[in-house]
Design an enzyme around this catalytic site. Structure first.
Site, PDB file in Angstrom:
ATOM      1  NE  ARG A  18     -58.082  45.596  -2.250  1.00 49.72           N
ATOM      2  CZ  ARG A  18     -56.979  44.942  -2.613  1.00 49.72           C
ATOM      3  NH1 ARG A  18     -56.322  45.261  -3.718  1.00 49.72           N
ATOM      4  NH2 ARG A  18     -56.517  43.969  -1.862  1.00 49.72           N
ATOM      5  CG  PHE A  26     -56.988  59.177  -8.854  1.00 54.04           C
ATOM      6  CD1 PHE A  26     -56.054  60.011  -8.288  1.00 54.04           C
ATOM      7  CD2 PHE A  26     -56.803  57.793  -8.742  1.00 54.04           C
ATOM      8  CE1 PHE A  26     -54.938  59.498  -7.628  1.00 54.04           C
ATOM      9  CE2 PHE A  26     -55.683  57.268  -8.088  1.00 54.04           C
ATOM     10  CZ  PHE A  26     -54.750  58.132  -7.530  1.00 54.04           C
ATOM     11  CG  HIS A  79     -52.732  53.042   1.519  1.00 56.38           C
ATOM     12  ND1 HIS A  79     -52.541  51.764   1.999  1.00 56.38           N
ATOM     13  CD2 HIS A  79     -52.393  52.992   0.198  1.00 56.38           C
ATOM     14  CE1 HIS A  79     -52.099  50.987   1.027  1.00 56.38           C
ATOM     15  NE2 HIS A  79     -52.011  51.699  -0.076  1.00 56.38           N
ATOM     16  N   GLY A  92     -58.610  53.960  -9.895  1.00 54.09           N
ATOM     17  CA  GLY A  92     -57.228  53.532  -9.622  1.00 54.09           C
ATOM     18  C   GLY A  92     -57.202  52.036  -9.348  1.00 54.09           C
ATOM     19  N   GLY A  93     -57.927  51.293 -10.156  1.00 51.45           N
ATOM     20  CA  GLY A  93     -58.150  49.853  -9.894  1.00 51.45           C
ATOM     21  C   GLY A  93     -57.038  48.943 -10.384  1.00 51.45           C
ATOM     22  CG  ASP A 133     -54.588  52.472 -12.613  1.00 50.78           C
ATOM     23  OD1 ASP A 133     -53.495  53.047 -12.828  1.00 50.78           O
ATOM     24  OD2 ASP A 133     -54.856  51.945 -11.525  1.00 50.78           O
TER      25      ASP A 133
HETATM   26  C1  SAM Z   1     -51.703  50.909  -4.422  1.00 49.87           C
HETATM   27  S1  SAM Z   1     -52.285  50.724  -6.038  1.00 49.87           S
HETATM   28  C2  SAM Z   1     -53.914  50.103  -5.752  1.00 49.87           C
HETATM   29  C3  SAM Z   1     -54.468  49.392  -6.944  1.00 49.87           C
HETATM   30  C4  SAM Z   1     -55.852  48.748  -6.701  1.00 49.87           C
HETATM   31  N1  SAM Z   1     -56.855  49.736  -6.374  1.00 49.87           N
HETATM   32  C5  SAM Z   1     -55.728  47.718  -5.603  1.00 49.87           C
HETATM   33  O1  SAM Z   1     -56.224  47.935  -4.520  1.00 49.87           O
HETATM   34  O2  SAM Z   1     -55.104  46.696  -5.853  1.00 49.87           O
HETATM   35  C6  SAM Z   1     -52.590  52.400  -6.533  1.00 49.87           C
HETATM   36  C7  SAM Z   1     -53.163  52.515  -7.927  1.00 49.87           C
HETATM   37  O3  SAM Z   1     -53.422  53.891  -8.186  1.00 49.87           O
HETATM   38  C8  SAM Z   1     -53.072  54.153  -9.529  1.00 49.87           C
HETATM   39  N2  SAM Z   1     -52.828  55.596  -9.663  1.00 49.87           N
HETATM   40  C9  SAM Z   1     -51.830  56.321  -9.116  1.00 49.87           C
HETATM   41  N3  SAM Z   1     -51.954  57.617  -9.444  1.00 49.87           N
HETATM   42  C10 SAM Z   1     -53.075  57.706 -10.226  1.00 49.87           C
HETATM   43  C11 SAM Z   1     -53.737  58.789 -10.857  1.00 49.87           C
HETATM   44  N4  SAM Z   1     -53.281  60.045 -10.755  1.00 49.87           N
HETATM   45  N5  SAM Z   1     -54.864  58.532 -11.557  1.00 49.87           N
HETATM   46  C12 SAM Z   1     -55.340  57.259 -11.651  1.00 49.87           C
HETATM   47  N6  SAM Z   1     -54.753  56.188 -11.075  1.00 49.87           N
HETATM   48  C13 SAM Z   1     -53.622  56.414 -10.362  1.00 49.87           C
HETATM   49  C14 SAM Z   1     -51.837  53.308  -9.728  1.00 49.87           C
HETATM   50  O4  SAM Z   1     -51.524  53.104 -11.080  1.00 49.87           O
HETATM   51  C15 SAM Z   1     -52.231  52.035  -9.013  1.00 49.87           C
HETATM   52  O5  SAM Z   1     -52.915  51.175  -9.858  1.00 49.87           O
END
Ligand code: SAM
Length: 381
Positions: A285, A270, A289, A223-224, A248
């Site tokens: 990261r 994920f 939350h 989820g980067g 992601d």
């Molecule tokens: C709060 S952001 C954090 C992004 C990055 N890790 C950072 O710290 O800047 C949450 C991330 O989770 C991704 N995300 C949400 N649901 C997801 C899923 N089911 N599978 C993969 N990624 C997901 C979003 O697209 C987003 O990029």
């Protein structure tokens, strides 16, 4: 008065990030102590307008125009650049200058200041759009949502103020990716969120923990987002070239505005089994939350299915103290409650969550004091 301010400026300029925040917090405390009831109400009346005006400024390209021009720009020039009526633009500029987003250098002439330059950058412009377009409606719906749910702890990804705000039954991170004009600013702001201070890998002993690991993938950024953390890790440790995988949602990869040289992009949900097996680090990261505990357990368990003998999870999140939480951390926590039915967690809550997912915490390294941004290292029990 000027001498006192100069002294404070010098202290802040010479301090590290934690020391600079101490000065900011002291000024904020003093400001609140000096307020009359009228001042308090005036401050409240401006809260929504400030982000609204920043959004209009971004739409009209005012911050970029002022930042690009070394000379001040007049109301007439900005009106013709933006096709806005001189009276509308002059009132907007007057407001933006009054709250410090731009600088009024003389009557009807404006220039960029440090905040203008910040707002002209894509990550921060994304922040303005995200806070206005995505967070704004959720906070408007928040009081009504809490009243309807009788102020009970709902903690549900499908039942929060977000669903009320956008009339959807879907979790925020399922609905937002279907709305590119909302999702792009969210991803943009993530690239600059919490970027001050020391990088996490200079406090967590990354190199030592990597050791002589020689598997195909050293680091999976789960989820980067746009890959900003992977890129800064690669810049610090060039030996990780082609050993980092960025995961992601597919919609995120459609929006990435730059090249990911040396990093493998892998669209992946994920909540599905982790496709990269036996990596050294699975890095999360600001992922957990966004989700209530039951969903977090699902995410963590999918990671463990891919574990090799040397694998570990590193979670990069706030670890809240039990009392005296900073305003910044508490702001994010309450925004998470409204948006995702989720939360920031204390040390005890992290231990309980990871324990429920079959994991144990080896160490917690805090790398940003004010928000308590920390690295939690975890392995199976
Ligand atoms: C709060 S952001 C954090 C992004 C990055 N890790 C950072 O710290 O800047 C949450 C991330 O989770 C991704 N995300 C949400 N649901 C997801 C899923 N089911 N599978 C993969 N990624 C997901 C979003 O697209 C987003 O990029």
């Amino acid at each position: 008065m000027d001498a006192i301010l100069d002294q404070l400026r010098t202290v802040a300029a010479e301090a590290d990030d934690a020391g600079r925040h101490k000065v900011l917090d002291a000024i904020r405390k003093l400001q609140l102590q000096l307020e009359t009831p009228h001042d308090t109400l005036s401050r409240f009346s401006g809260l929504q307008l400030e982000i609204t005006a920043a959004r209009i400024g971004a739409d009209l390209g005012i911050f970029k125009a002022l930042e690009e021009n070394k000379q001040p720009l007049s109301v007439t020039t900005l009106a013709s650049k933006t096709n806005a009526a001189p009276l509308v633009i002059s009132r907007l500029l007057r407001y933006l200058a009054s709250v410090g987003m731009i600088q009024e250098v003389s009557q009807d002439n404006f220039a960029a200041n440090a905040i203008t330059k910040t707002l002209a950058q894509p990550g921060y412009e994304g922040g303005v759009r995200h806070f206005f377009d995505n967070v704004g409606p959720v906070l408007q719906a928040f009081p009504g949502f809490l009243a309807e749910t009788k102020y009970q702890d709902v903690s549900s990804a499908t039942n929060s103020a977000f669903q009320k705000a956008f009339s959807t039954d879907l979790p925020a991170f399922v609905w937002l990716p279907t709305q590119p004009e909302r999702f792009a600013p969210l991803q943009q702001v993530m690239t600059v969120q919490g970027t001050t201070g020391v990088p996490w890998f200079s406090v967590f002993p990354f190199e030592k923990e990597l050791g002589d690991f020689d598997g195909a993938t050293a680091f999976v950024d789960v989820g980067g987002g746009f890959g900003h953390q992977s890129l800064s890790l690669l810049a610090a440790f060039p030996g990780l070239r082609n050993k980092i995988v960025l995961e992601d949602l597919p919609q995120t990869f459609e929006q990435i505005p730059f090249k990911l040289d040396g990093i493998e992009p892998k669209p992946h949900n994920f909540f599905q089994p982790q496709p990269v097996k036996g990596a050294r680090f699975y890095y999360l990261r600001n992922i957990l939350h966004d989700w209530p505990d039951d969903k977090c357990i699902g995410i963590l368990q999918q990671l463990v299915t891919a574990f090799g003998p040397a694998s570990q999870i590193i979670i990069d999140e706030m670890v809240l103290p039990d009392s005296r939480v900073s305003w910044e951390a508490a702001t994010i926590d309450l925004t998470l409650m409204a948006s995702f039915g989720s939360r920031e967690r204390t040390t005890a809550q992290w231990h309980a969550l990871l324990d429920a997912a079959g994991l144990k915490i080896l160490r917690i390294d805090t790398y940003q004091a004010r928000r308590q941004d920390s690295i939690i290292q975890a392995i199976p029990k």
